[in-house]
Motif scaffolding. Structure first.
Motif, PDB file in Angstrom:
ATOM      1  N   PRO B  20       0.834  -1.203   0.000  1.00 35.09           N
ATOM      2  CA  PRO B  20       0.000   0.000   0.000  1.00 35.09           C
ATOM      3  C   PRO B  20       0.870   1.255   0.000  1.00 35.09           C
ATOM      4  O   PRO B  20       1.983   1.237   0.530  1.00 35.09           O
ATOM      5  CB  PRO B  20      -0.786  -0.114   1.322  1.00 35.09           C
ATOM      6  CG  PRO B  20      -0.013  -1.040   2.175  1.00 35.09           C
ATOM      7  CD  PRO B  20       0.728  -1.968   1.255  1.00 35.09           C
ATOM      8  N   SER B  68      -6.687   7.718   0.704  1.00 32.64           N
ATOM      9  CA  SER B  68      -7.441   6.900  -0.242  1.00 32.64           C
ATOM     10  C   SER B  68      -8.197   7.746  -1.262  1.00 32.64           C
ATOM     11  O   SER B  68      -8.317   7.348  -2.423  1.00 32.64           O
ATOM     12  CB  SER B  68      -8.410   5.989   0.528  1.00 32.64           C
ATOM     13  OG  SER B  68      -9.022   5.069  -0.337  1.00 32.64           O
ATOM     14  N   ARG B  73      -3.489   3.281  -2.484  1.00 31.71           N
ATOM     15  CA  ARG B  73      -3.831   2.066  -1.736  1.00 31.71           C
ATOM     16  C   ARG B  73      -3.474   2.276  -0.267  1.00 31.71           C
ATOM     17  O   ARG B  73      -2.381   2.774   0.040  1.00 31.71           O
ATOM     18  CB  ARG B  73      -3.070   0.862  -2.308  1.00 31.71           C
ATOM     19  CG  ARG B  73      -3.337  -0.437  -1.551  1.00 31.71           C
ATOM     20  CD  ARG B  73      -2.733  -1.621  -2.284  1.00 31.71           C
ATOM     21  NE  ARG B  73      -3.400  -1.842  -3.563  1.00 31.71           N
ATOM     22  CZ  ARG B  73      -2.878  -2.528  -4.587  1.00 31.71           C
ATOM     23  NH1 ARG B  73      -1.678  -3.052  -4.480  1.00 31.71           N
ATOM     24  NH2 ARG B  73      -3.550  -2.682  -5.706  1.00 31.71           N
ATOM     25  N   THR B  74      -4.385   1.913   0.639  1.00 29.53           N
ATOM     26  CA  THR B  74      -4.171   2.201   2.064  1.00 29.53           C
ATOM     27  C   THR B  74      -4.504   0.988   2.920  1.00 29.53           C
ATOM     28  O   THR B  74      -5.350   0.160   2.575  1.00 29.53           O
ATOM     29  CB  THR B  74      -5.062   3.366   2.540  1.00 29.53           C
ATOM     30  OG1 THR B  74      -6.408   3.090   2.166  1.00 29.53           O
ATOM     31  CG2 THR B  74      -4.626   4.683   1.955  1.00 29.53           C
ATOM     32  N   PHE B 149      -7.577  -6.730  -0.859  1.00 30.41           N
ATOM     33  CA  PHE B 149      -7.245  -5.583  -1.713  1.00 30.41           C
ATOM     34  C   PHE B 149      -7.913  -5.729  -3.083  1.00 30.41           C
ATOM     35  O   PHE B 149      -8.463  -4.778  -3.633  1.00 30.41           O
ATOM     36  CB  PHE B 149      -5.727  -5.439  -1.858  1.00 30.41           C
ATOM     37  CG  PHE B 149      -5.055  -4.863  -0.638  1.00 30.41           C
ATOM     38  CD1 PHE B 149      -5.081  -3.505  -0.392  1.00 30.41           C
ATOM     39  CD2 PHE B 149      -4.413  -5.692   0.275  1.00 30.41           C
ATOM     40  CE1 PHE B 149      -4.470  -2.963   0.736  1.00 30.41           C
ATOM     41  CE2 PHE B 149      -3.795  -5.163   1.408  1.00 30.41           C
ATOM     42  CZ  PHE B 149      -3.830  -3.797   1.647  1.00 30.41           C
ATOM     43  N   GLU B 153     -10.911  -3.074  -4.143  1.00 28.68           N
ATOM     44  CA  GLU B 153     -10.560  -2.137  -5.213  1.00 28.68           C
ATOM     45  C   GLU B 153     -11.277  -2.443  -6.522  1.00 28.68           C
ATOM     46  O   GLU B 153     -11.176  -1.661  -7.471  1.00 28.68           O
ATOM     47  CB  GLU B 153      -9.031  -2.165  -5.422  1.00 28.68           C
ATOM     48  CG  GLU B 153      -8.263  -1.645  -4.186  1.00 28.68           C
ATOM     49  CD  GLU B 153      -6.753  -1.835  -4.287  1.00 28.68           C
ATOM     50  OE1 GLU B 153      -6.279  -2.309  -5.348  1.00 28.68           O
ATOM     51  OE2 GLU B 153      -6.059  -1.506  -3.311  1.00 28.68           O
ATOM     52  N   LEU B 189      -4.488  -0.126  -8.459  1.00 28.59           N
ATOM     53  CA  LEU B 189      -5.738   0.526  -8.029  1.00 28.59           C
ATOM     54  C   LEU B 189      -6.069   1.688  -8.957  1.00 28.59           C
ATOM     55  O   LEU B 189      -5.227   2.565  -9.207  1.00 28.59           O
ATOM     56  CB  LEU B 189      -5.581   1.027  -6.580  1.00 28.59           C
ATOM     57  CG  LEU B 189      -6.662   1.984  -6.058  1.00 28.59           C
ATOM     58  CD1 LEU B 189      -8.049   1.355  -6.136  1.00 28.59           C
ATOM     59  CD2 LEU B 189      -6.354   2.405  -4.622  1.00 28.59           C
TER      60      LEU B 189
END
Lengths: 175, 370
Positions: B20, B68, B73-74, B149, B153, B189
Motif C-alpha cells: 500500500p 485513499s 492504496r491504504t 485488496f 478495489e 488501483l
C-alpha cells in the motif's frame, strides 16, 4: 497428534522454544502450531506454552489438556505448578536439571540446559538461553530430527553458539 | 517460502506483498505486532510505503481516508476499543466508497478489561458498509489480506474490507505459513472518483435526501455485486496459489443431519467436533462463516442447526444465530460461548450438538439456559 506443554517462567524463552519446536517439525515436513497461554503474566511468573505436531493440518485452537510430553525449562516452577497434570499414561518428561529425579514413574529425560548455556556463554541480559539447546534434547528424544532442529535454530538466530549448545544437549541428554 | 509465523506476522507479510502507498496506524493489543512489523518493513526499505504513526485510531482511519481519496492504496489495523474509537471514520470510509483494507484482531470490549478473543467488536460495525471476512488459520489470514485488496478495489465494489482474526488464538499463534509472492495478483488501483491534489478544487459534501438515498442504495447494490467479485477473486486465488475458499467453509455437510455454524477459530475447532460426532454415528457437518458482510446463504434445509456465537447483542441474541434465523428461517440451537476468550474445546462443541435444543439459547459455562 503429538502434544507438548512447556513450563517455564516469564522471560525464560518458553514461547520461543515452542516456536522453534514447531518450526523444526515443519522442516520435518509435518504440520505444527505453537501458542502460549496468555494471561496477565510478568517476568518470573510461571508460564506455559503449547505445541501440537501432526501429519495433517491442525484445526484445534484450545489449550492442551492431555500432553504427550511435558518440558520443564525451570524446575523451580514444580514447587508451585503440577507439571504432570493431565500427562498421558506413558507420556514423557524432559527436565532441565543437573540431577535425575523421579517424576511419578513417567519416563523422564534429564539435561542440564542451564549449565550448557552458561558453558557456551549463551546469555541475554545475564539469563542463560534455554530455548535453543532444548531443541537438541528434543532431537535426541526423536521428536524432531537434529537436521531440522539446527535448521530452525539458524533460521531464527544467527549466533552459531545456539547450534553448538543444541549439539551439546543432544550429546548430554540422560534417559 | 514456507515458514512458521503468528497471524499478526502473516497479516504484515501480506501487506508487504500488497505494498500500500500509505499505512496509518495506532498500536493496540493484540494487534500491535502487525503495525510494528509493517513499521519495520518500511524502516528497512523492504516496503516502500508512507507510514503515518498517528495519535489515535480515529486519526488512523481519517489518514487512510485522506490518502485513499487521492487514489492511493491504504491499510490500517486495529482491535476492539481501537475499532470503536474510529467508528465515525469507519462509516465515512464506506460512505465515501474508499477501498481501504483493515485488519481487525477480534478482542472483547471492556469493561471488564479483557484482551482476549470475541467477535462483538467487529459485529458492531456490521451496518457500516464494510465487507467483513473472518479467518480460521494463519495461512488464511495472509490469503484473506491479499484477496481483500482485490475485492475492495474492484470497480464493482469500491467498499472497504475488514479482515478479522481471533485475538491470541490466531494473532499470537504460530502456524505454518506459505508466504506467496503476490506479483500481479492484485491489479493496480484505479479509483474512478479520486481527487487530484495537483488540481485543487472545492467539494460540497452536503447531500440532500434524494441524492443521499441513491448513494445508500448504491452501497447496497455494490454489496450485492460483491458476492460475485468475492467468488471470482477466490477462484482466481485458488488457480494461482492452490488454496480454495468460499463464502462459507463447509466440512462434511453433504449428508449432514445436524450442522454446526460458527466463525473464526471456533469454526475450525468445530470440524474436529464433527469428526468426533461422526465416529459416534451422528451425521454432523460444519459451516464456518467466512464472509459476514455480505452475509452468505447457507443450505440448512431439513437439518438441525447449532450456532455458536462468540458475540452477543444484548436484548436480542447471538448475532449469527439471529441472522441465520432471519435469512434461512432456521430454528437454531443458539450457543453463546467463548466471550472474552473463554476456552471452548472440540469436546465442548460436540456436547452442544449432543444436547441440542432447537429454538433455545444456552450461555456456555454459566448455566444460562434461557
Amino acid at each position: 497428534m503429538f502434544e507438548v506443554r512447556i513450563h517455564s517462567r516469564g522471560g525464560q524463552g518458553g514461547v520461543t522454544a515452542a516456536r522453534l519446536l514447531a518450526l523444526a517439525a515443519v522442516r520435518d515436513g509435518k504440520y505444527a502450531t505453537a501458542f502460549p497461554f496468555y494471561g496477565a503474566e510478568r517476568r518470573g511468573a510461571p508460564v506455559v506454552s503449547f505445541v501440537r505436531i501432526d501429519d495433517a493440518p491442525i484445526r484445534i485452537s484450545s489449550q492442551i489438556k492431555k500432553p504427550d510430553l511435558v518440558i520443564v525449562l525451570d524446575p523451580s516452577v514444580m514447587d508451585v505448578v503440577d507439571v504432570l497434570q493431565g500427562l498421558k499414561p506413558g507420556g514423557r518428561v524432559l527436565l532441565n536439571a543437573r540431577e535425575r529425579r523421579d517424576m511419578k514413574g513417567y519416563p523422564t529425560f534429564t539435561v542440564d540446559l542451564t549449565g550448557i548455556a552458561l558453558r557456551e556463554k549463551l546469555e541475554v541480559a545475564g539469563s542463560p538461553i534455554l530455548n535453543t539447546p532444548v531443541l537438541g534434547a528434543l532431537a535426541k528424544m526423536g521428536i524432531v530430527t537434529m537436521e531440522s532442529a539446527k535448521s530452525a535454530i539458524t533460521e531464527m538466530f544467527s549466533d552459531p553458539r545456539n547450534v553448538s549448545a543444541a549439539e551439546a544437549a543432544y550429546r548430554e541428554l540422560v534417559a | 517460502m514456507l515458514t512458521v509465523a503468528t497471524g499478526n506476522k502473516a497479516v504484515a507479510a501480506a501487506v508487504k506483498e500488497a505494498a500500500p502507498a500509505v499505512v496509518a496506524a495506532y498500536p493496540i493489543t493484540p494487534q500491535t505486532e502487525i503495525v510494528e512489523q509493517i513499521a519495520e518493513y518500511v524502516s528497512s526499505g523492504e516496503l516502500k510505503s508512507q507510514y503515518i504513526p498517528v495519535e489515535s485510531e480515529h486519526s488512523a482511519m481519517a489518514a487512510c481516508i485522506g490518502a485513499s481519496v487521492t487514489g492511493a492504496r491504504t491499510f490500517t489495523a486495529t482491535s476492539s476499543h481501537g475499532l470503536h474509537y474510529m467508528h465515525e471514520m469507519v462509516n465515512w470510509a464506506a460512505g465515501a466508497r474508499l477501498p481501504i483494507v483493515m485488519a481487525n484482531v477480534n478482542r472483547a470490549l471492556g469493561p471488564g478489561w479483557n484482551i482476549w478473543a470475541e467477535h462483538t467488536d467487529a459485529f458492531q460495525e456490521r451496518d457500516s458498509g464494510w465487507l467483513q471476512v473472518y479467518v480460521g488459520s494463519v495461512q488464511e489470514a495472509f490469503d484473506a489480506v491479499l484477496m481483500a485488496f482485490c475485492i475492495a478495489e474492484d470497480e464493482r465494489v469500491l467498499l472497504p474490507v475488514m479482515v478479522n482474526l481471533d485475538g491470541f488464538l490466531l494473532s499470537h499463534t504460530m502456524q505454518p505459513l506459505e508466504i506467496e509472492k503476490a506479483g500481479d495478483f492484485i491489479p493496480p488501483l484505479h479509483l474512478p472518483h479520486a481527487i487530484d491534489p495537483q488540481n485543487p478544487c472545492g467539494y460540497g459534501t452536503l447531500t440532500g435526501p434524494d441524492d443521499y438515498f441513491r448513494l445508500r442504495w448504491d452501497i447496497e447494490r455494490s454489496m450485492r455485486d460483491a458476492v460475485d467479485v468475492i467468488r471470482g477473486t477466490q477462484e482466481r486465488f485458488a488457480r494461482r496459489f492452490g488454496r480454495k475458499y468460499g463464502m462459507v467453509d463447509e466440512y462434511r455437510c453433504d449428508d449432514a443431519e445436524v450442522v454446526i455454524v460458527a466463525a473464526g477459530t471456533l469454526g475450525r475447532e468445530a470440524e474436529v467436533a464433527v469428526d468426533l460426532l461422526r465416529d459416534e454415528g451422528t451425521r454432523a457437518g460444519s459451516m464456518r462463516i467466512r464472509w459476514f458482510r455480505p452475509f452468505p446463504r447457507l443450505d440448512l434445509s431439513g437439518r438441525d442447526v447449532v450456532v455458536i456465537d462468540r458475540d452477543y447483542s444484548f436484548g436480542f441474541g447471538g448475532v449469527l444465530a439471529k441472522s441465520i434465523a432471519a435469512t434461512e428461517g432456521a430454528r437454531p440451537f443458539s450457543v453463546i460461548a467463548g466471550l472474552g476468550g473463554q476456552e471452548v474445546t472440540y469436546e465442548d462443541i460436540a456436547g452442544f450438538v449432543r444436547n441440542r435444543q432447537p429454538g433455545r439459547e444456552l450461555w456456555f459455562g454459566v448455566n444460562g439456559d434461557v
